[in-house]
Design a protein around this motif. Sequence first.
Motif, PDB file in Angstrom:
ATOM      1  N   ARG A 183       0.741  -3.709   7.409  1.00 33.43           N
ATOM      2  CA  ARG A 183      -0.190  -2.727   7.975  1.00 33.43           C
ATOM      3  C   ARG A 183       0.464  -1.914   9.076  1.00 33.43           C
ATOM      4  O   ARG A 183       1.065  -2.464   9.996  1.00 33.43           O
ATOM      5  N   VAL A 184       0.341  -0.611   8.962  1.00 33.63           N
ATOM      6  CA  VAL A 184       0.788   0.328   9.982  1.00 33.63           C
ATOM      7  C   VAL A 184      -0.417   1.200  10.309  1.00 33.63           C
ATOM      8  O   VAL A 184      -1.012   1.786   9.396  1.00 33.63           O
ATOM      9  N   ALA A 230       2.592  -0.719  -2.473  1.00 32.33           N
ATOM     10  CA  ALA A 230       3.439  -0.047  -1.497  1.00 32.33           C
ATOM     11  C   ALA A 230       2.721   0.043  -0.153  1.00 32.33           C
ATOM     12  O   ALA A 230       1.536   0.372  -0.101  1.00 32.33           O
ATOM     13  N   ASP A 231       3.447  -0.281   0.919  1.00 31.30           N
ATOM     14  CA  ASP A 231       2.894  -0.135   2.264  1.00 31.30           C
ATOM     15  C   ASP A 231       3.883   0.637   3.124  1.00 31.30           C
ATOM     16  O   ASP A 231       4.977   0.975   2.678  1.00 31.30           O
ATOM     17  N   ALA A 232       3.502   0.930   4.356  1.00 32.34           N
ATOM     18  CA  ALA A 232       4.308   1.776   5.233  1.00 32.34           C
ATOM     19  C   ALA A 232       5.228   0.991   6.162  1.00 32.34           C
ATOM     20  O   ALA A 232       5.928   1.581   6.968  1.00 32.34           O
ATOM     21  N   GLN A 269      -4.856   4.759  -3.830  1.00 34.06           N
ATOM     22  CA  GLN A 269      -4.587   4.473  -2.412  1.00 34.06           C
ATOM     23  C   GLN A 269      -5.789   3.744  -1.835  1.00 34.06           C
ATOM     24  O   GLN A 269      -6.932   4.076  -2.171  1.00 34.06           O
ATOM     25  N   PHE A 270      -5.547   2.768  -0.958  1.00 32.97           N
ATOM     26  CA  PHE A 270      -6.608   1.973  -0.354  1.00 32.97           C
ATOM     27  C   PHE A 270      -6.405   1.866   1.146  1.00 32.97           C
ATOM     28  O   PHE A 270      -5.268   1.941   1.632  1.00 32.97           O
ATOM     29  N   ALA A 271      -7.500   1.659   1.855  1.00 29.64           N
ATOM     30  CA  ALA A 271      -7.419   1.376   3.290  1.00 29.64           C
ATOM     31  C   ALA A 271      -6.731   0.032   3.473  1.00 29.64           C
ATOM     32  O   ALA A 271      -6.914  -0.890   2.686  1.00 29.64           O
ATOM     33  N   SER A 272      -5.928  -0.074   4.504  1.00 31.45           N
ATOM     34  CA  SER A 272      -5.229  -1.325   4.801  1.00 31.45           C
ATOM     35  C   SER A 272      -6.182  -2.285   5.500  1.00 31.45           C
ATOM     36  O   SER A 272      -6.145  -2.460   6.720  1.00 31.45           O
ATOM     37  N   GLY A 281      -2.570   3.473   4.784  1.00 24.80           N
ATOM     38  CA  GLY A 281      -3.129   2.507   3.856  1.00 24.80           C
ATOM     39  C   GLY A 281      -2.018   1.919   3.007  1.00 24.80           C
ATOM     40  O   GLY A 281      -0.845   1.942   3.380  1.00 24.80           O
ATOM     41  N   PHE A 282      -2.397   1.385   1.852  1.00 26.43           N
ATOM     42  CA  PHE A 282      -1.403   0.902   0.905  1.00 26.43           C
ATOM     43  C   PHE A 282      -1.731   1.468  -0.459  1.00 26.43           C
ATOM     44  O   PHE A 282      -2.862   1.854  -0.740  1.00 26.43           O
ATOM     45  N   GLY A 283      -0.733   1.530  -1.294  1.00 29.63           N
ATOM     46  CA  GLY A 283      -0.918   2.064  -2.635  1.00 29.63           C
ATOM     47  C   GLY A 283      -0.761   0.987  -3.684  1.00 29.63           C
ATOM     48  O   GLY A 283       0.017   0.042  -3.513  1.00 29.63           O
ATOM     49  N   LEU A 284      -1.507   1.123  -4.760  1.00 25.93           N
ATOM     50  CA  LEU A 284      -1.407   0.234  -5.912  1.00 25.93           C
ATOM     51  C   LEU A 284      -1.074   1.078  -7.126  1.00 25.93           C
ATOM     52  O   LEU A 284      -1.678   2.126  -7.346  1.00 25.93           O
TER      53      LEU A 284
END
Length: 159
Positions: free
Chosen positions: A76-77, A100-102, A26-29, A81-84
Amino acid sequence: MLTGTTTHEDEPRPGAAPLPTEAREQFASSPQGARLARRDAVRWMEEWGHPPASDVSCTVALVVGELAANAVRHGRVPGHGFGLRLALDAAAGLVRVEVADAAAATRPPTSAPSSFPDGESGRGLLLVDALAMRWGWALRRPVGKTVWAEISTKSPPHQ
């Protein structure tokens, strides 16, 4: 805080098909999150036997970079964050990249643009389309979407 897992399968039994190898994080957006995603993808590819300068590792890095940048810019929400996720399937000769993002409301097109757009952006999916064997996206439950691409690990035939 970044959290992640890397799964390394045990050596396959003689005659058995190798099992997929997977890593996720998981990473910060943010632009920094996108850079870290690309860096981690290259590190995972190296752990799986594809050196950073190899064609497959460079291709994975470019695809991850484009999909992560799109997740930051268009998916971005606040508060998410987003997942890889990378999955290496040696038997099938491919790496599957998933970002994956929200933001379920912001959906990618069903196909890449037919030509290079004018301006400073808008070429990412053209690159993904050119580099990947195939790509697409799917809605995620409970929220968001996943954009994916499959990249061959086999060398292209020499012409």
